[in-house]
Design a protein around this motif. Structure first.
Motif, PDB file in Angstrom:
ATOM      1  N   VAL A   7       0.893  -1.353  -0.128  1.00 59.80           N
ATOM      2  CA  VAL A   7       0.029  -0.004  -0.092  1.00 59.80           C
ATOM      3  C   VAL A   7       0.890   1.260  -0.023  1.00 59.80           C
ATOM      4  N   THR A   8       0.455   2.274  -0.799  1.00 57.74           N
ATOM      5  CA  THR A   8       1.351   3.457  -0.900  1.00 57.74           C
ATOM      6  C   THR A   8       0.143   4.515  -0.953  1.00 57.74           C
ATOM      7  N   ALA A   9       0.501   5.863  -1.009  1.00 55.15           N
ATOM      8  CA  ALA A   9      -0.515   6.932  -1.242  1.00 55.15           C
ATOM      9  C   ALA A   9      -0.065   7.669  -2.318  1.00 55.15           C
ATOM     10  N   VAL A  10      -0.895   8.333  -3.163  1.00 58.73           N
ATOM     11  CA  VAL A  10      -0.605   9.308  -4.199  1.00 58.73           C
ATOM     12  C   VAL A  10      -1.281  10.567  -3.743  1.00 58.73           C
ATOM     13  N   PRO A  11      -1.126  11.755  -4.262  1.00 57.60           N
ATOM     14  CA  PRO A  11      -1.673  13.049  -4.122  1.00 57.60           C
ATOM     15  C   PRO A  11      -3.176  13.124  -4.387  1.00 57.60           C
ATOM     16  N   ASP A  12      -3.932  13.851  -3.751  1.00 54.21           N
ATOM     17  CA  ASP A  12      -5.524  13.745  -4.310  1.00 54.21           C
ATOM     18  C   ASP A  12      -5.827  15.118  -3.703  1.00 54.21           C
ATOM     19  N   SER A  13      -6.328  15.934  -4.891  1.00 53.88           N
ATOM     20  CA  SER A  13      -6.669  17.334  -4.738  1.00 53.88           C
ATOM     21  C   SER A  13      -7.844  17.731  -3.627  1.00 53.88           C
ATOM     22  N   SER A  14      -8.708  16.693  -3.528  1.00 51.44           N
ATOM     23  CA  SER A  14      -9.852  16.914  -2.368  1.00 51.44           C
ATOM     24  C   SER A  14      -9.430  16.397  -1.053  1.00 51.44           C
ATOM     25  N   LEU A  19      -5.033   6.357  -0.677  1.00 52.75           N
ATOM     26  CA  LEU A  19      -4.334   5.231  -0.741  1.00 52.75           C
ATOM     27  C   LEU A  19      -4.243   4.111  -1.985  1.00 52.75           C
ATOM     28  N   VAL A  20      -3.393   3.607  -2.702  1.00 50.35           N
ATOM     29  CA  VAL A  20      -3.394   2.822  -3.615  1.00 50.35           C
ATOM     30  C   VAL A  20      -2.778   1.392  -3.291  1.00 50.35           C
ATOM     31  N   VAL A  21      -3.583   0.437  -3.378  1.00 49.36           N
ATOM     32  CA  VAL A  21      -3.266  -0.793  -3.296  1.00 49.36           C
ATOM     33  C   VAL A  21      -2.527  -1.698  -4.457  1.00 49.36           C
ATOM     34  N   VAL A  22      -1.332  -2.057  -4.361  1.00 50.78           N
ATOM     35  CA  VAL A  22      -0.730  -2.514  -5.564  1.00 50.78           C
ATOM     36  C   VAL A  22      -0.597  -4.173  -5.318  1.00 50.78           C
ATOM     37  N   TYR A  23      -1.152  -4.894  -6.153  1.00 43.77           N
ATOM     38  CA  TYR A  23      -1.075  -6.351  -5.670  1.00 43.77           C
ATOM     39  C   TYR A  23      -0.998  -7.234  -6.844  1.00 43.77           C
ATOM     40  N   ARG A  24      -0.545  -8.430  -6.288  1.00 41.08           N
ATOM     41  CA  ARG A  24      -0.437  -9.687  -7.372  1.00 41.08           C
ATOM     42  C   ARG A  24      -1.610 -10.256  -7.362  1.00 41.08           C
ATOM     43  N   ASP A  25      -2.165 -10.889  -6.154  1.00 42.84           N
ATOM     44  CA  ASP A  25      -3.361 -11.394  -6.156  1.00 42.84           C
ATOM     45  C   ASP A  25      -4.246 -11.202  -4.714  1.00 42.84           C
ATOM     46  N   LEU A  26      -5.318 -11.421  -4.620  1.00 42.64           N
ATOM     47  CA  LEU A  26      -6.081 -11.244  -3.402  1.00 42.64           C
ATOM     48  C   LEU A  26      -6.729 -12.440  -2.879  1.00 42.64           C
ATOM     49  N   PRO A  27      -7.111 -12.254  -1.697  1.00 43.04           N
ATOM     50  CA  PRO A  27      -7.677 -13.752  -1.232  1.00 43.04           C
ATOM     51  C   PRO A  27      -9.252 -13.544  -1.414  1.00 43.04           C
ATOM     52  N   CYS A  28      -9.584 -12.426  -1.923  1.00 45.90           N
ATOM     53  CA  CYS A  28     -11.226 -12.215  -2.188  1.00 45.90           C
ATOM     54  C   CYS A  28     -11.290 -10.882  -3.316  1.00 45.90           C
ATOM     55  N   GLN A  74       5.542   4.673  -8.162  1.00 47.82           N
ATOM     56  CA  GLN A  74       5.585   5.169  -9.519  1.00 47.82           C
ATOM     57  C   GLN A  74       4.345   4.380 -10.126  1.00 47.82           C
ATOM     58  N   VAL A  75       4.144   3.249  -9.634  1.00 44.44           N
ATOM     59  CA  VAL A  75       3.231   2.321 -10.181  1.00 44.44           C
ATOM     60  C   VAL A  75       1.909   2.752  -9.790  1.00 44.44           C
ATOM     61  N   ALA A  76       1.881   3.351  -8.598  1.00 46.64           N
ATOM     62  CA  ALA A  76       0.560   3.882  -8.179  1.00 46.64           C
ATOM     63  C   ALA A  76       0.094   5.174  -8.848  1.00 46.64           C
ATOM     64  N   LEU A  77       1.228   5.880  -9.163  1.00 41.41           N
ATOM     65  CA  LEU A  77       1.018   7.239  -9.997  1.00 41.41           C
ATOM     66  C   LEU A  77       0.585   7.010 -11.109  1.00 41.41           C
ATOM     67  N   GLU A  78       1.374   6.007 -11.967  1.00 43.32           N
ATOM     68  CA  GLU A  78       0.824   5.847 -13.357  1.00 43.32           C
ATOM     69  C   GLU A  78      -0.566   5.412 -13.393  1.00 43.32           C
ATOM     70  N   HIS A  79      -1.157   4.519 -12.310  1.00 46.76           N
ATOM     71  CA  HIS A  79      -2.516   4.024 -12.526  1.00 46.76           C
ATOM     72  C   HIS A  79      -3.491   5.056 -11.763  1.00 46.76           C
ATOM     73  N   CYS A  80      -3.058   5.560 -10.761  1.00 47.19           N
ATOM     74  CA  CYS A  80      -4.194   6.280  -9.983  1.00 47.19           C
ATOM     75  C   CYS A  80      -3.838   7.719  -9.370  1.00 47.19           C
ATOM     76  N   GLY A  81      -2.669   8.315 -10.137  1.00 53.75           N
ATOM     77  CA  GLY A  81      -2.527   9.738  -9.904  1.00 53.75           C
ATOM     78  C   GLY A  81      -3.476  10.808 -10.584  1.00 53.75           C
ATOM     79  N   GLU A  82      -3.374  11.815 -10.156  1.00 54.56           N
ATOM     80  CA  GLU A  82      -4.280  12.999 -10.580  1.00 54.56           C
ATOM     81  C   GLU A  82      -4.709  12.973 -11.953  1.00 54.56           C
ATOM     82  N   GLY A  83      -3.344  12.726 -12.804  1.00 51.51           N
ATOM     83  CA  GLY A  83      -3.609  12.741 -14.346  1.00 51.51           C
ATOM     84  C   GLY A  83      -3.926  11.261 -14.897  1.00 51.51           C
ATOM     85  N   GLY A  84      -3.856  10.161 -13.913  1.00 49.18           N
ATOM     86  CA  GLY A  84      -3.867   8.889 -14.391  1.00 49.18           C
ATOM     87  C   GLY A  84      -5.251   8.187 -14.092  1.00 49.18           C
TER      88      GLY A  84
END
Length: 84
Positions: A7-14, A19-28, A74-84
């Motif tokens: 888990v990491t965090a990216v900037p959010d204007s509001s 939080l951004v969860v970067v995962y390989r697999d989840l149990p559910c 970087q992965v989190a910013l690319e997928h969930c950043g303000e511009g992503g």
């Protein structure tokens, strides 16, 4: 041990950041995981949104075997950043 998620965090204007969860697999499912987290009494601010889960083939790891925090962010910013 293989790291399944991080888990990491990216900037959010509001909210300041989100939080951004970067995962390989989840149990559910993502929705079920969020419901389970909410049921623990975790503050809502600490719950990731369902659109802030990013599946990757591998969690970024440094040569030392530790989590690569810079690459993870970087992965989190690319997928969930303000511009992503």
């Amino acid at each position: 041990a293989t790291i399944r998620l991080a888990v990491t965090a990216v900037p959010d204007s509001s909210r300041g950041e989100r939080l951004v969860v970067v995962y390989r697999d989840l149990p559910c499912t993502i929705e079920d995981l969020i419901k389970r987290l909410a049921a623990t009494g975790v503050p809502k601010l600490w719950l990731p949104s369902s659109n802030c889960f990013v599946q990757v083939p591998e969690i970024p790891i440094l040569g030392t075997g530790k989590l690569d925090l810079r690459a993870l962010k970087q992965v989190a910013l690319e997928h969930c950043g303000e511009g992503g």
